[in-house]
Design an enzyme around this catalytic site. Structure first.
Site, PDB file in Angstrom:
ATOM      1  N   ARG A  52       0.845  -1.188   0.000  1.00 61.69           N
ATOM      2  CA  ARG A  52       0.000   0.000   0.000  1.00 61.69           C
ATOM      3  C   ARG A  52       0.884   1.244   0.000  1.00 61.69           C
ATOM      4  O   ARG A  52       0.485   2.317   0.423  1.00 61.69           O
ATOM      5  CB  ARG A  52      -0.927   0.009   1.219  1.00 61.69           C
ATOM      6  CG  ARG A  52      -2.085   0.987   1.069  1.00 61.69           C
ATOM      7  CD  ARG A  52      -2.994   0.955   2.291  1.00 61.69           C
ATOM      8  NE  ARG A  52      -3.956   2.039   2.258  1.00 61.69           N
ATOM      9  CZ  ARG A  52      -5.118   2.006   1.630  1.00 61.69           C
ATOM     10  NH1 ARG A  52      -5.458   0.937   0.966  1.00 61.69           N
ATOM     11  NH2 ARG A  52      -5.925   3.039   1.664  1.00 61.69           N
ATOM     12  N   ASP A 219     -13.104  -1.028  -4.290  1.00 63.00           N
ATOM     13  CA  ASP A 219     -12.238   0.147  -4.417  1.00 63.00           C
ATOM     14  C   ASP A 219     -10.894  -0.281  -5.020  1.00 63.00           C
ATOM     15  O   ASP A 219     -10.179  -1.105  -4.444  1.00 63.00           O
ATOM     16  CB  ASP A 219     -12.014   0.758  -3.027  1.00 63.00           C
ATOM     17  CG  ASP A 219     -11.153   2.008  -3.060  1.00 63.00           C
ATOM     18  OD1 ASP A 219     -10.754   2.448  -4.158  1.00 63.00           O
ATOM     19  OD2 ASP A 219     -10.879   2.554  -1.970  1.00 63.00           O
ATOM     20  N   GLU A 245     -14.758   1.668  -7.806  1.00 58.64           N
ATOM     21  CA  GLU A 245     -14.252   2.964  -7.348  1.00 58.64           C
ATOM     22  C   GLU A 245     -12.802   3.199  -7.759  1.00 58.64           C
ATOM     23  O   GLU A 245     -11.964   2.301  -7.666  1.00 58.64           O
ATOM     24  CB  GLU A 245     -14.372   3.015  -5.820  1.00 58.64           C
ATOM     25  CG  GLU A 245     -13.896   4.298  -5.176  1.00 58.64           C
ATOM     26  CD  GLU A 245     -14.237   4.347  -3.693  1.00 58.64           C
ATOM     27  OE1 GLU A 245     -13.443   4.912  -2.927  1.00 58.64           O
ATOM     28  OE2 GLU A 245     -15.311   3.819  -3.307  1.00 58.64           O
ATOM     29  N   GLU A 272     -12.231  10.929  -4.956  1.00 59.38           N
ATOM     30  CA  GLU A 272     -11.597  10.861  -3.637  1.00 59.38           C
ATOM     31  C   GLU A 272     -10.291  11.654  -3.606  1.00 59.38           C
ATOM     32  O   GLU A 272      -9.986  12.329  -2.622  1.00 59.38           O
ATOM     33  CB  GLU A 272     -11.332   9.397  -3.291  1.00 59.38           C
ATOM     34  CG  GLU A 272     -10.467   9.165  -2.080  1.00 59.38           C
ATOM     35  CD  GLU A 272     -10.160   7.692  -1.869  1.00 59.38           C
ATOM     36  OE1 GLU A 272      -9.203   7.406  -1.127  1.00 59.38           O
ATOM     37  OE2 GLU A 272     -10.871   6.828  -2.424  1.00 59.38           O
ATOM     38  N   ASP A 295     -13.561  14.135  -0.745  1.00 60.85           N
ATOM     39  CA  ASP A 295     -13.136  13.935   0.638  1.00 60.85           C
ATOM     40  C   ASP A 295     -12.915  15.318   1.241  1.00 60.85           C
ATOM     41  O   ASP A 295     -12.098  16.090   0.740  1.00 60.85           O
ATOM     42  CB  ASP A 295     -11.849  13.113   0.688  1.00 60.85           C
ATOM     43  CG  ASP A 295     -11.460  12.737   2.112  1.00 60.85           C
ATOM     44  OD1 ASP A 295     -11.278  13.657   2.944  1.00 60.85           O
ATOM     45  OD2 ASP A 295     -11.335  11.533   2.402  1.00 60.85           O
ATOM     46  N   HIS A 322     -16.331  10.675   0.291  1.00 61.95           N
ATOM     47  CA  HIS A 322     -15.379   9.647   0.696  1.00 61.95           C
ATOM     48  C   HIS A 322     -15.034   9.814   2.170  1.00 61.95           C
ATOM     49  O   HIS A 322     -14.612  10.895   2.601  1.00 61.95           O
ATOM     50  CB  HIS A 322     -14.098   9.763  -0.132  1.00 61.95           C
ATOM     51  CG  HIS A 322     -12.985   8.892   0.374  1.00 61.95           C
ATOM     52  ND1 HIS A 322     -11.955   9.374   1.156  1.00 61.95           N
ATOM     53  CD2 HIS A 322     -12.762   7.559   0.239  1.00 61.95           C
ATOM     54  CE1 HIS A 322     -11.140   8.388   1.461  1.00 61.95           C
ATOM     55  NE2 HIS A 322     -11.596   7.280   0.919  1.00 61.95           N
ATOM     56  N   GLU A 342     -19.877   7.218   4.187  1.00 59.04           N
ATOM     57  CA  GLU A 342     -18.982   6.073   4.345  1.00 59.04           C
ATOM     58  C   GLU A 342     -18.369   6.040   5.736  1.00 59.04           C
ATOM     59  O   GLU A 342     -17.983   7.082   6.280  1.00 59.04           O
ATOM     60  CB  GLU A 342     -17.860   6.142   3.311  1.00 59.04           C
ATOM     61  CG  GLU A 342     -16.827   5.027   3.431  1.00 59.04           C
ATOM     62  CD  GLU A 342     -15.690   5.140   2.426  1.00 59.04           C
ATOM     63  OE1 GLU A 342     -14.922   4.168   2.286  1.00 59.04           O
ATOM     64  OE2 GLU A 342     -15.573   6.207   1.785  1.00 59.04           O
TER      65      GLU A 342
END
Length: 398
Positions: A52, A219, A245, A272, A295, A322, A342
């Site tokens: 990530r 996502d 997404e 986002e 967001d 988001h 969310e």
């Protein structure tokens, strides 16, 4: 609220405690957000297929912004951007805001945006602007004795909102009563054919657990290319995804348009990682995005989110914010056309309900039976707990 109340000081802090504040990526080792396989912008490369590391927010960290009024009242908000955002706020933006009337939110926002145009328009500058703007709204609420959603909306605001949950265990989220569930796509193009098959298996497994009627989303976190996303969209048709997404990087609008043309029955979402209404105008005009996902800690704060929602409503494009915790909840409560919010589950294994911002605040509402209740407390309805985390003010004036 008393008129002519001015901004007298702005203070920006780096939050040093892991798991506290607005940075979604600030998590300890072993946490599902940082250690579970997650498609990300680096996933087109084989040696990054399971990292990530594409999440830049974990590299810059959470911040806290305090804004003090000429009456001595203080508003605050958390956000993202770490020391670089604190530098932008205290070394540059602050000089333009001292003495400005606190209630003039659009003027304050425009001053910050225009002052930072030469190096901003997005990225760290907009993260800084977002946090300042959110703190401004908190202060306005505290001074007026009203919740932000009531000040920002028509007055006929919802007190309760449907919530979908993002995390690794969608079956638990269904059992907890959430409106729907979203998982991260585990692998990107760099994982090859084996990774692709693992993605399809994961999606099919979740759909089987959830049943055919339960809303289920995936996502991709900006981690795919057009051909891979197209192949994925075709392969997941039997699993009736509610949306796919952030399939592509935010600036790849031409390929987003191509995806929509190839797969018109799929709902594609984005936004986002988009900044300001100017970026969202491009998305809206492209016709490639079915749902916009601003967001509030990234797009420019509450002031700019309200402008984005107005533009989207005019063009009949739905908005589902988001994550964003309390900021998104008040935004949605103020804009009746927003159907849900969310909750990105922050617990270690993604199986327990905990506050989005960790121990930073008292008063953060938690979802119950798939709904979030909005309180009548002033501002964002939160009270700072400075004894519960470490913070440092790196650019305090001598």
């Amino acid at each position: 609220m008393q008129e002519n109340i001015k901004i007298s000081d702005i203070r920006a802090f780096v939050v040093e405690t892991v798991g506290v504040g607005g940075d979604y990526g600030s998590r300890p080792g072993g946490h599902w957000i940082v250690d579970a396989p997650q498609c990300n912008p680096l996933s087109i490369y084989e040696n990054h297929a399971e990292l990530r590391g594409g999440d830049a927010s974990s590299a810059v960290g959470s911040i806290l912004v305090e804004i003090e009024s000429s009456t001595g009242r203080v508003g605050y908000a958390t956000g993202v951007g770490g020391a670089p955002a604190c530098c932008v706020i205290e070394k540059h933006l602050k000089r333009f805001l001292i003495g400005k009337e606190i209630s003039d939110t659009e003027f304050i926002w425009d001053i910050m945006f225009r002052a930072s145009l030469s190096y901003g328009r997005g990225g760290i500058a907009l993260l800084a602007i977002s946090a300042v703007d959110l703190a401004v709204w908190d202060l306005i609420g505290r001074l007026s004795g009203q919740p932000v959603c009531r000040i920002a909306g028509s007055g006929d605001n919802r007190s309760e909102l449907p919530v979908y949950c993002t995390g690794p265990k969608p079956q638990i989220y269904k059992e907890l009563g959430f409106w729907g569930a979203k998982i991260g796509l585990p692998y990107g193009p760099g994982a090859g054919a084996a990774g692709f098959q693992k993605n399809i298996y994961r999606i099919s497994e979740c759909r089987e657990m959830l049943g055919s009627e339960y809303p289920f989303m995936v996502d991709c976190y900006m981690g795919l290319d057009c051909e891979y996303a197209s192949k994925l969209a075709e392969a997941v048709l039997p699993y009736d995804l509610y949306w796919i997404e952030e399939a592509l990087p935010p600036d790849d609008i031409e390929n987003l348009k191509l995806l929509k043309k190839r797969h018109p029955t799929i709902s594609w979402t984005a936004g986002e990682h988009e900044y300001s209404r100017f970026g969202f105008i491009k998305l809206i005009r492209s016709g490639a995005v079915d749902i916009l996902q601003p967001d509030l800690m990234w797009c420019g704060g509450m002031t700019e989110a309200l402008r984005i929602a107005k533009l989207a409503k005019k063009e009949n494009v739905p908005v589902v914010p988001h994550a964003g915790g309390i900021y998104s909840y008040h935004f949605a409560a103020a804009c009746r056309e927003i159907s849900m919010v969310e909750y990105c589950i922050p617990s270690l294994n993604g199986d327990e309900i905990e506050p989005v911002f960790g121990t930073m605040f008292d008063g953060e509402p938690l979802p119950v039976d798939g709904k979030i209740a909005i309180s009548d407390r002033p501002g964002w309805g939160l009270e700072l707990r400075p004894d519960q985390f470490r913070m440092d003010r790196p650019y305090a004036l001598d």
